[in-house]
Design a protein around this motif. Sequence first.
Motif, short mmCIF file in Angstrom:
data_model
loop_
_atom_site.label_atom_id
_atom_site.label_comp_id
_atom_site.label_asym_id
_atom_site.label_seq_id
_atom_site.Cartn_x
_atom_site.Cartn_y
_atom_site.Cartn_z
N GLN A 21 4.14 17.98 -0.11
CA GLN A 21 3.28 16.89 -0.56
C GLN A 21 2.49 16.36 0.63
O GLN A 21 3.02 16.28 1.73
CB GLN A 21 4.14 15.74 -1.14
CG GLN A 21 3.39 14.49 -1.44
CD GLN A 21 4.27 13.30 -1.78
OE1 GLN A 21 3.79 12.25 -2.14
NE2 GLN A 21 5.57 13.44 -1.68
N ASP A 22 1.21 16.07 0.44
CA ASP A 22 0.35 15.41 1.41
C ASP A 22 -0.81 16.25 1.93
O ASP A 22 -1.82 15.71 2.36
CB ASP A 22 1.12 14.90 2.64
CG ASP A 22 1.93 13.66 2.33
OD1 ASP A 22 2.93 13.42 3.03
OD2 ASP A 22 1.59 12.96 1.37
N GLY A 23 -0.65 17.57 1.95
CA GLY A 23 -1.77 18.36 2.47
C GLY A 23 -1.93 18.23 3.98
O GLY A 23 -3.04 18.12 4.49
N TYR A 43 0.84 -1.20 0.00
CA TYR A 43 0.00 0.00 0.00
C TYR A 43 0.88 1.25 0.00
O TYR A 43 1.70 1.45 0.91
CB TYR A 43 -0.91 0.01 1.23
CG TYR A 43 -1.83 1.19 1.30
CD1 TYR A 43 -1.45 2.32 2.03
CD2 TYR A 43 -3.05 1.21 0.64
CE1 TYR A 43 -2.27 3.44 2.09
CE2 TYR A 43 -3.88 2.31 0.69
CZ TYR A 43 -3.48 3.43 1.42
OH TYR A 43 -4.29 4.54 1.47
N ASP A 44 0.76 2.03 -1.00
CA ASP A 44 1.42 3.32 -1.17
C ASP A 44 2.94 3.20 -1.36
O ASP A 44 3.49 3.92 -2.20
CB ASP A 44 1.14 4.29 -0.03
CG ASP A 44 1.48 5.73 -0.47
OD1 ASP A 44 2.59 6.18 -0.20
OD2 ASP A 44 0.61 6.34 -1.12
N ARG A 45 3.59 2.35 -0.58
CA ARG A 45 5.05 2.18 -0.70
C ARG A 45 5.34 0.74 -1.11
O ARG A 45 4.87 -0.17 -0.47
CB ARG A 45 5.73 2.46 0.65
CG ARG A 45 5.56 3.88 1.18
CD ARG A 45 6.04 3.97 2.62
NE ARG A 45 6.07 5.34 3.10
CZ ARG A 45 6.51 5.67 4.33
NH1 ARG A 45 6.91 4.71 5.16
NH2 ARG A 45 6.51 6.93 4.73
N LEU A 46 6.15 0.55 -2.14
CA LEU A 46 6.46 -0.80 -2.62
C LEU A 46 7.27 -1.57 -1.57
O LEU A 46 8.15 -1.00 -0.92
CB LEU A 46 7.25 -0.74 -3.92
CG LEU A 46 7.47 -2.08 -4.62
CD1 LEU A 46 6.15 -2.64 -5.15
CD2 LEU A 46 8.49 -1.96 -5.75
N ALA A 75 14.82 4.66 3.17
CA ALA A 75 14.22 3.33 3.37
C ALA A 75 12.87 3.23 2.66
O ALA A 75 12.36 2.13 2.44
CB ALA A 75 14.02 3.08 4.87
N ASP A 76 12.32 4.37 2.25
CA ASP A 76 11.01 4.43 1.60
C ASP A 76 11.22 4.40 0.09
O ASP A 76 11.80 5.31 -0.49
CB ASP A 76 10.30 5.72 2.01
CG ASP A 76 8.95 5.92 1.32
OD1 ASP A 76 8.27 6.90 1.67
OD2 ASP A 76 8.61 5.12 0.44
N ASN A 77 10.73 3.36 -0.56
CA ASN A 77 10.92 3.20 -2.01
C ASN A 77 10.38 4.39 -2.80
O ASN A 77 10.86 4.69 -3.89
CB ASN A 77 10.23 1.92 -2.48
CG ASN A 77 10.63 1.55 -3.91
OD1 ASN A 77 11.77 1.22 -4.18
ND2 ASN A 77 9.68 1.66 -4.82
C1 GAL Z 1 5.58 8.52 1.35
C2 GAL Z 1 4.20 8.91 0.98
C3 GAL Z 1 4.10 10.37 1.06
C4 GAL Z 1 4.60 10.91 2.39
C5 GAL Z 1 5.78 10.20 2.94
C6 GAL Z 1 5.95 10.42 4.43
O1 GAL Z 1 5.76 7.19 1.15
O2 GAL Z 1 3.90 8.50 -0.33
O3 GAL Z 1 2.75 10.72 0.86
O4 GAL Z 1 3.60 10.86 3.29
O5 GAL Z 1 5.73 8.83 2.72
O6 GAL Z 1 4.92 9.83 5.12
#
Ligand code: GAL
Length: 383
Positions: free
Chosen positions: A275-277, A126-129, A178-180
Amino acid sequence: MKKQLAVALSIATVVGMFGSVSAFAGETEAATEGASGAGKKIGISMPTQSLERWNRDGSYLDEQFKKAGYATEVTYSDNDSGRQVSDIQNMIADKVDLLVIAAIDGEALNTVVDEAADANIPVIAYDRLIKNDNDTYYVSFDNYTVGTLQGKFIVDTLDLDNAGDKTYNMEITAGDPADNNATFFYKGAMDVLQPYLDKGTLKVPSGQTDFDSVATAQWDTQKALSRMQNILGSYYADGTQLDVALCSNDSTALGVTQAIQSDYAGKNSVLITGQDGDEANLKNLMDGLQTMTVYKAVANEAVVTLDLAQAILNGETVDQSWIDGRKFGFDCTFDDKSYTAVDKVIPSLLLVPDVVTKDNAVEKLVDTGYYTRDSDGYLHPAQ
Ligand code: GAL
């Protein structure tokens, strides 16, 4: 759109802003008789509650699955990968029928995703691979486009194509290695801006342009703040003008904005992306401190995830024609090229991000029902 949000909002009153979502929401009321989710349970593993959006994701997902009659287990793992592994192992031990996982660290869930596969439990990244070939599907927004939207916003707002010999100074703040997603955001923006860096129209006085130098562990506001304070102290104390702060998301933009307010002597207003609002950033947006944020309607991300989960549990094949058949009411594209886990390209369902500024925030966020606007003129998440 508004109808979906009306549905999503029903949770808001229940959930209340974040506080009441316990780290482990535990098992909820039995599945509604007759609903497609009857007798099935979904494990929903979110990274943390300290980054604002995940509270919304967790609530929207919980609500969507409950409405479809599923039982749910929702956990938040405090940005601690080890804890996320044990949270997911507990869900596997509880024999959930499907897992929805937003990974803290895409590389750290290999063993537990293999365990899920051994237990025949499908996994939606979900959202992150998640960097594991056992991912069943990936749902997210078009992460590369998030970056190109930020880059294009800078080019258009400063009219870089007609800069002549005028130059602009920029500093870059990227996300968690660490976040793809982080490298997709970074690469999207830099691919747009690189020609202007090559031409010398855009300059980076700190010289910090490669991803590793500009990355922010855990998307941490404090880390972004102190790094930016160091850069301002080292490269801008002599009166050098800062024109742009390219920030990948709102939690980092918040720290950078604070550093500029406290440590930047220049009188010009700095173009700051995000990003995110997030609520605090939308306040800065309305106050003219932050210039834009890339908004991603996570309520819709939850809607796609529910429908995808049902398709998986019904043994359906998901592709573009399946998506078109859903008539979501918002754009969603099937992608079987962009996201490789290890050796396998993970079939992905990607939603479309959007640019929000002070001028269109009410139209894009309030008129759509995602946010409310109080008498103070500031925007607050509807959930
Ligand atoms: C990313 C997400 C972003 C931002 C970030 C920190 O993976 O796509 O929307 O929120 O994490 O949470």
